[in-house]
Design a protein around this motif. Structure first.
Motif, PDB file in Angstrom:
ATOM      1  N   VAL A 142      -5.113   2.622   3.820  1.00 51.37           N
ATOM      2  CA  VAL A 142      -3.533   2.428   3.341  1.00 51.37           C
ATOM      3  C   VAL A 142      -3.696   0.777   3.099  1.00 51.37           C
ATOM      4  N   ALA A 143      -4.395  -0.096   3.893  1.00 51.08           N
ATOM      5  CA  ALA A 143      -4.619  -1.439   3.676  1.00 51.08           C
ATOM      6  C   ALA A 143      -4.900  -2.011   2.576  1.00 51.08           C
ATOM      7  N   ILE A 144      -5.792  -1.293   1.774  1.00 53.69           N
ATOM      8  CA  ILE A 144      -6.246  -1.416   0.193  1.00 53.69           C
ATOM      9  C   ILE A 144      -5.298  -1.256  -0.815  1.00 53.69           C
ATOM     10  N   HIS A 145      -4.664   0.062  -0.607  1.00 52.78           N
ATOM     11  CA  HIS A 145      -3.371   0.358  -1.504  1.00 52.78           C
ATOM     12  C   HIS A 145      -2.787   1.522  -1.044  1.00 52.78           C
ATOM     13  N   SER A 146      -1.527   1.641  -1.410  1.00 55.50           N
ATOM     14  CA  SER A 146      -0.701   2.770  -0.966  1.00 55.50           C
ATOM     15  C   SER A 146      -1.264   4.120  -1.352  1.00 55.50           C
ATOM     16  N   MET A 147      -0.811   5.187  -0.496  1.00 59.48           N
ATOM     17  CA  MET A 147      -1.651   6.320  -0.675  1.00 59.48           C
ATOM     18  C   MET A 147      -0.616   7.414  -0.216  1.00 59.48           C
TER      19      MET A 147
ATOM     20  N   LEU B  82       3.495   0.833  11.895  1.00 57.93           N
ATOM     21  CA  LEU B  82       2.294   0.304  11.268  1.00 57.93           C
ATOM     22  C   LEU B  82       2.065   0.718   9.795  1.00 57.93           C
ATOM     23  N   LEU B  83       2.725   1.966   9.375  1.00 57.98           N
ATOM     24  CA  LEU B  83       2.842   2.472   7.986  1.00 57.98           C
ATOM     25  C   LEU B  83       4.328   2.584   7.823  1.00 57.98           C
ATOM     26  N   LYS B  84       4.764   2.280   6.338  1.00 54.68           N
ATOM     27  CA  LYS B  84       6.101   2.387   5.956  1.00 54.68           C
ATOM     28  C   LYS B  84       5.771   3.461   4.915  1.00 54.68           C
ATOM     29  N   GLN B  85       6.855   4.239   4.634  1.00 56.86           N
ATOM     30  CA  GLN B  85       6.772   4.901   3.541  1.00 56.86           C
ATOM     31  C   GLN B  85       7.978   4.773   2.307  1.00 56.86           C
ATOM     32  N   THR B  86       7.419   5.174   1.199  1.00 57.42           N
ATOM     33  CA  THR B  86       8.638   5.083   0.199  1.00 57.42           C
ATOM     34  C   THR B  86       8.292   6.334  -0.607  1.00 57.42           C
ATOM     35  N   GLN B  87       9.516   6.794  -1.440  1.00 64.53           N
ATOM     36  CA  GLN B  87       9.313   8.031  -2.332  1.00 64.53           C
ATOM     37  C   GLN B  87       9.329   7.832  -3.680  1.00 64.53           C
TER      38      GLN B  87
ATOM     39  N   TYR C 247       4.552   7.849  -0.587  1.00 67.90           N
ATOM     40  CA  TYR C 247       3.339   7.103  -0.403  1.00 67.90           C
ATOM     41  C   TYR C 247       3.513   6.059   0.958  1.00 67.90           C
ATOM     42  N   TYR C 248       2.515   5.958   1.499  1.00 71.89           N
ATOM     43  CA  TYR C 248       2.457   5.244   2.859  1.00 71.89           C
ATOM     44  C   TYR C 248       1.811   3.918   2.426  1.00 71.89           C
ATOM     45  N   HIS C 249       2.346   2.968   3.120  1.00 69.86           N
ATOM     46  CA  HIS C 249       2.062   1.431   2.800  1.00 69.86           C
ATOM     47  C   HIS C 249       1.550   1.093   3.852  1.00 69.86           C
ATOM     48  N   PHE C 250       0.648   0.040   3.893  1.00 73.31           N
ATOM     49  CA  PHE C 250       0.339  -0.726   5.352  1.00 73.31           C
ATOM     50  C   PHE C 250       1.521  -1.969   5.782  1.00 73.31           C
TER      51      PHE C 250
END
Length: 112
Positions: free
Chosen positions: A23-28, A56-61, A67-70
């Motif tokens: 997830v550090a590379i790109h949101s998934m 450690l992860l954030k999420q967006t919809q 999607y999970y983001h670092f």
């Protein structure tokens, strides 16, 4: 009752560290994350939940997808906390390395 997770326990697990690396590379999405592991999607979802609870992860919809983001800011907090200990051990290991080199040099001179 709110569950409080220890961030160090969270990153101690190799699967969770691998998830953070992905997830550090790109949101998934959770599905995209799960495709990278042999574990069940439910198991990966539990790992994602723990990482999210530790921030450690954030999420967006986006529409129906999550999607999970670092969370680099949270990881920096951890790195900042660890840094003094890293410096301490680096100094100790360097001193030990210097001592071993000195002992080896004395042994070499003695053997000649």
């Amino acid at each position: 009752m709110e569950i409080r997770r220890d961030v160090f326990q969270a990153i101690a697990d190799p699967t969770r560290r691998a998830i953070l690396g992905l997830v550090a590379i790109h949101s998934m999405t959770p599905g995209a994350i799960a495709e990278n592991f042999d574990s069940s999607r439910q198991t990966i979802s539990k790992h994602i939940q723990i990482l999210t609870e530790c921030a450690l992860l954030k999420q967006t919809q986006s529409g129906r997808e999550i999607y999970y983001h670092f969370n680099a800011r949270k990881m920096k907090e951890i790195a900042d906390w660890v840094e003094p200990y890293r410096k301490l051990w680096e100094g100790r290991l360097n001193a030990m390395n210097d001592l071993l080199k000195e002992m080896q040099a004395k042994k070499t001179k003695r053997d000649k």
